[in-house]
Scaffold this active site. Sequence first.
Site, PDB file in Angstrom:
ATOM      1  N   ASP A  24       5.647  38.716  30.884  1.00  0.00           N
ATOM      2  CA  ASP A  24       5.900  39.776  29.894  1.00  0.00           C
ATOM      3  C   ASP A  24       4.639  40.414  29.305  1.00  0.00           C
ATOM      4  O   ASP A  24       4.590  40.712  28.095  1.00  0.00           O
ATOM      5  CB  ASP A  24       6.768  39.221  28.759  1.00  0.00           C
ATOM      6  CG  ASP A  24       8.122  38.735  29.245  1.00  0.00           C
ATOM      7  OD1 ASP A  24       8.394  38.825  30.447  1.00  0.00           O
ATOM      8  OD2 ASP A  24       8.912  38.248  28.410  1.00  0.00           O
ATOM      9  N   LYS A 126      14.000  40.393  33.506  1.00  0.00           N
ATOM     10  CA  LYS A 126      14.836  39.348  32.910  1.00  0.00           C
ATOM     11  C   LYS A 126      15.394  39.844  31.585  1.00  0.00           C
ATOM     12  O   LYS A 126      14.685  40.495  30.806  1.00  0.00           O
ATOM     13  CB  LYS A 126      14.020  38.062  32.723  1.00  0.00           C
ATOM     14  CG  LYS A 126      12.812  38.186  31.801  1.00  0.00           C
ATOM     15  CD  LYS A 126      12.011  36.899  31.810  1.00  0.00           C
ATOM     16  CE  LYS A 126      10.809  36.926  30.902  1.00  0.00           C
ATOM     17  NZ  LYS A 126      11.106  36.983  29.477  1.00  0.00           N
ATOM     18  N   VAL A 154       2.840  36.161  27.498  1.00  0.00           N
ATOM     19  CA  VAL A 154       3.190  36.198  26.076  1.00  0.00           C
ATOM     20  C   VAL A 154       4.704  36.141  25.891  1.00  0.00           C
ATOM     21  O   VAL A 154       5.454  36.545  26.770  1.00  0.00           O
ATOM     22  CB  VAL A 154       2.642  37.488  25.426  1.00  0.00           C
ATOM     23  CG1 VAL A 154       1.136  37.503  25.486  1.00  0.00           C
ATOM     24  CG2 VAL A 154       3.213  38.753  26.052  1.00  0.00           C
ATOM     25  N   CYS A 159       8.648  33.342  25.140  1.00  0.00           N
ATOM     26  CA  CYS A 159       8.994  33.462  26.560  1.00  0.00           C
ATOM     27  C   CYS A 159       8.230  32.487  27.447  1.00  0.00           C
ATOM     28  O   CYS A 159       8.770  32.003  28.447  1.00  0.00           O
ATOM     29  CB  CYS A 159       8.817  34.904  27.018  1.00  0.00           C
ATOM     30  SG  CYS A 159      10.051  35.999  26.265  1.00  0.00           S
TER      31      CYS A 159
HETATM   32  N1  TIU Z   1       8.167  37.816  25.831  1.00  0.00           N
HETATM   33  C1  TIU Z   1       8.491  37.268  24.665  1.00  0.00           C
HETATM   34  O1  TIU Z   1       7.909  36.283  24.236  1.00  0.00           O
HETATM   35  N2  TIU Z   1       9.474  37.897  23.911  1.00  0.00           N
HETATM   36  C2  TIU Z   1       9.518  37.883  22.548  1.00  0.00           C
HETATM   37  O2  TIU Z   1      10.426  38.427  21.939  1.00  0.00           O
HETATM   38  N3  TIU Z   1       8.467  37.275  21.913  1.00  0.00           N
HETATM   39  C3  TIU Z   1       8.226  37.250  20.561  1.00  0.00           C
HETATM   40  O3  TIU Z   1       7.329  36.522  20.157  1.00  0.00           O
HETATM   41  N4  TIU Z   1       8.932  37.997  19.751  1.00  0.00           N
END
Ligand code: TIU
Length: 222
Positions: A24, A126, A154, A159
Amino acid sequence: MTAVPAEPGPFVFDPDTTALVVIDMQRDFLEPGGFGSALGNDVSLLSAAVEPLQRVLAATRELGMTIIHTREGHRPDMADCPPAKFARGEFIGTDSPKGRILIRGEYGHDIVDELAPLPGEVVLDKPGKGSFYATDLELMLRNAGVKSLIVTGVTTEVCVHTTVREANDRGFECLVLSDCCGSYFPEFHEVALRMISAQGGIFGWVGSSSDLLAALPIGARA
Ligand code: TIU
């Protein structure tokens, strides 16, 4: 086999049966105006992961390793966005300077330029936090003979963590690269990493990109 210094002990793997998973690294999380901003976060906190991740991508590409990029997001009609998720993020699907937030096909949903996937690399969309939920990731990894994952991206405690937990339960050995992950909450980043390697590596291993690059059988070094 390759051994990387890590917590709770060396991570031993064969690059031929290992995939790099980049989770992500999308504009919606790393740049202003997207999902991360809409949640009230300082998105600049995630940018430190970009440069080390570029070096890891270069090395794993040189070795011809399997590379998977994931993107969290939804179909334009949002039929795959659970009402319970939308209820806590009603800006999903609304317009932003980079397009509709977390919607596939929009500029903000795509991966940042610095880490753009190359042809032949998997880009996995996803709908959830985990990379295995409602995707064909496990099928692709099994078909490719993958046994180990090097996990980056991240955010560390959302995630990345969900994906490592899913992968661990499926029998994949995961090395999480601490400097190639990031969180809007530095303390969550630290604790999330400790949670992975605690108790003898209850979910996996935690190491650094420089130690990985030093161990890989290639010319690229941090
Ligand atoms: N990719 C991911 O971690 N999605 C989130 O929503 N992360 C947050 O920290 N909000």
